[in-house]
Design a protein around this motif. Sequence first.
Motif, PDB file in Angstrom:
ATOM      1  N   VAL A   1     -32.439   0.666  -2.267  1.00  4.88           N
ATOM      2  CA  VAL A   1     -32.834  -0.359  -3.227  1.00  4.88           C
ATOM      3  C   VAL A   1     -34.285  -0.793  -3.067  1.00  4.88           C
ATOM      4  O   VAL A   1     -35.025  -0.918  -4.048  1.00  4.88           O
ATOM      5  N   ARG A   2     -34.740  -1.014  -1.857  1.00  7.01           N
ATOM      6  CA  ARG A   2     -36.089  -1.551  -1.664  1.00  7.01           C
ATOM      7  C   ARG A   2     -37.183  -0.552  -2.028  1.00  7.01           C
ATOM      8  O   ARG A   2     -38.370  -0.924  -2.090  1.00  7.01           O
TER       9      ARG A   2
ATOM     10  N   VAL B   1     -33.417  -1.568 -10.342  1.00  6.58           N
ATOM     11  CA  VAL B   1     -32.375  -0.550 -10.518  1.00  6.58           C
ATOM     12  C   VAL B   1     -31.821  -0.623 -11.936  1.00  6.58           C
ATOM     13  O   VAL B   1     -31.639   0.407 -12.604  1.00  6.58           O
TER      14      VAL B   1
ATOM     15  N   LEU C   1     -25.539   2.115  -3.770  1.00  8.54           N
ATOM     16  CA  LEU C   1     -26.605   1.161  -3.491  1.00  8.54           C
ATOM     17  C   LEU C   1     -26.603   0.803  -2.013  1.00  8.54           C
ATOM     18  O   LEU C   1     -25.573   0.381  -1.466  1.00  8.54           O
TER      19      LEU C   1
ATOM     20  N   PHE D   1     -27.911  -4.955  -0.112  1.00  9.35           N
ATOM     21  CA  PHE D   1     -28.797  -5.910  -0.783  1.00  9.35           C
ATOM     22  C   PHE D   1     -28.386  -7.339  -0.444  1.00  9.35           C
ATOM     23  O   PHE D   1     -28.749  -8.279  -1.126  1.00  9.35           O
TER      24      PHE D   1
ATOM     25  N   ASP E   1     -35.791  -3.901  -6.176  1.00  3.85           N
ATOM     26  CA  ASP E   1     -34.799  -4.951  -6.327  1.00  3.85           C
ATOM     27  C   ASP E   1     -33.714  -4.520  -7.310  1.00  3.85           C
ATOM     28  O   ASP E   1     -33.792  -3.443  -7.913  1.00  3.85           O
ATOM     29  N   LEU E   2     -32.696  -5.371  -7.456  1.00  6.93           N
ATOM     30  CA  LEU E   2     -31.560  -5.019  -8.307  1.00  6.93           C
ATOM     31  C   LEU E   2     -31.958  -4.908  -9.773  1.00  6.93           C
ATOM     32  O   LEU E   2     -31.460  -4.043 -10.491  1.00  6.93           O
TER      33      LEU E   2
ATOM     34  N   PHE F   1     -33.995  -9.196  -3.245  1.00  8.30           N
ATOM     35  CA  PHE F   1     -33.426  -8.238  -4.193  1.00  8.30           C
ATOM     36  C   PHE F   1     -32.913  -8.883  -5.475  1.00  8.30           C
ATOM     37  O   PHE F   1     -32.566  -8.167  -6.419  1.00  8.30           O
TER      38      PHE F   1
END
Length: 518
Positions: free
Chosen positions: A16-17, A33, A50, A53, A29-30, A75
């Motif tokens: 994610v990062r 995505v 994922l 987070f 971050d989310l 995130f």
Amino acid sequence: MDPQWWKHAVIYQVYVRSFADANGDGVGDLNGVRSRLGYLADLGVDAVWLTPFYASPMADGGYDVADYRTVDPLFGDLADAEALIGEAHGHGLRVIVDIVPNHTSSAHPWFQEALRSEPGSEARERYLFRDGRDGGPPNDWESVFGGPAWTQVADGQWYLHLFDPAQPDLNWQHPEVRAEFEDILRFWLDRGVDGIRIDVAHGMVKAPGLPDTGTSDQIGLLTKAELPYFDQDGVHEIYRQWRKILDSYDGMRIGVAEAWVRSAERMARYLRPDELHQSFNFHYAEAQWSAAEFREVVDASLDAVDAVGAASTWVLSNHDMQRHVTRFGGGETGLRRARAATLFTLALPGSTYLYQGEELGLPEVTDLPEEVLADPVWERSGHTDRGRDGCRVPLPWSGDASPFGFGGTPWLPQPDRWADLTVEAQRGEPDSTLELYREALRLRRGIPGDGLVWLESGPDVLAFRRGGFTCAINFGSVPARIESPGRLLLTSTTSDPTADPTVLPPESAAWWTGDIDD
């Protein structure tokens, strides 16, 4: 809905990062995505995994969790997570989240309570606190990240951490620990996730009495020998209970083990009918560029999962290992071999995991400046092991210079040489690695049957047939002829309409068909 979707799914790992940064702070971050879900659906994958987070001090990139039910502000928030799950489903993508049950963060309220409590207290029983021995740690166990696996606290006791000191191991003999994680599972399943990936799935149960190993460089023995803190039989009781929870939800929710074990047979134990659905095949990921080694691992893997009625799971790269372009030699040689290995892998029966950026042919970044290295392995090893940051550099999406469409200034610097590897640069280019992946994933859906029949080939060639579909890979340095393979579907080399479709160039792979639905 396919009730056994995981048996043949292609699952894309999002770190994610490092995937996409929506708010411009340089960290994925989310919402980043969410903004790229269309790209993943167009790529042709079936699901997204994922990485963590959750609320975390980020001592180990989020694998040190302080609150499993809260999204870290780095995130986003819980509403962002719920929106991501819903929007992924709207794109036809399933979602797998990472659960970290072997250890918590040292900032977790439980551990903070343990530090304030007396030796022998109930709070300390949730973790593995022990008295020392001969003025030192309780035993000779070593941390995966380097150094001893024990840290001493102010009152003289020691606590176990198989990873960083900021990641104290939980005591899975404690009923409160088991109940807590069953509730955490339900928390995320209630929010619609389609599966859970279990970090250090082989580590939660330790041998009774915590005996010495009697050896040093213990992590070098991982996947090679028995260790008293990994792959103990007691972990299977936990997963039998978790399977009941997964089965109680509609839509076939799955459990995936990150299990570094010493044989394919030990891996298959996690896949028995009343346990988990998948386990990463690290023996395949560790295979060297060799026809004999690939053949041996494939045969052992298929035999082991057949014995328990499961499907194998293939992986070439992830966030914990060197990218396979570099692992297979680097430069043009490494990319050529990586493309070939990808076609071979995607043709095997079972499920495949892809790591973000491999579809772009990204290499490991081996020259990151020392001052930016963030992996705890760098510090724990006394600056002798650069750790895993080289495979975690943020993705290049577009443009001619960093941040390459990622967002803000990336938390790890992107090489200037990635300008030719961006999604934008490769999209629509017939011979690009991105287009090779897109076409392979499209064609893969038509490969018939689950079986695999090996074909006669030379010592440097592996060839097999699944129904009317044929795949071959040439590990050698000279061309190889494949007898009567059928009509050429796809090759890992650049397209050449004048080439003989039955001749496989060195370090390449190809697919042929007699009846594939393409």
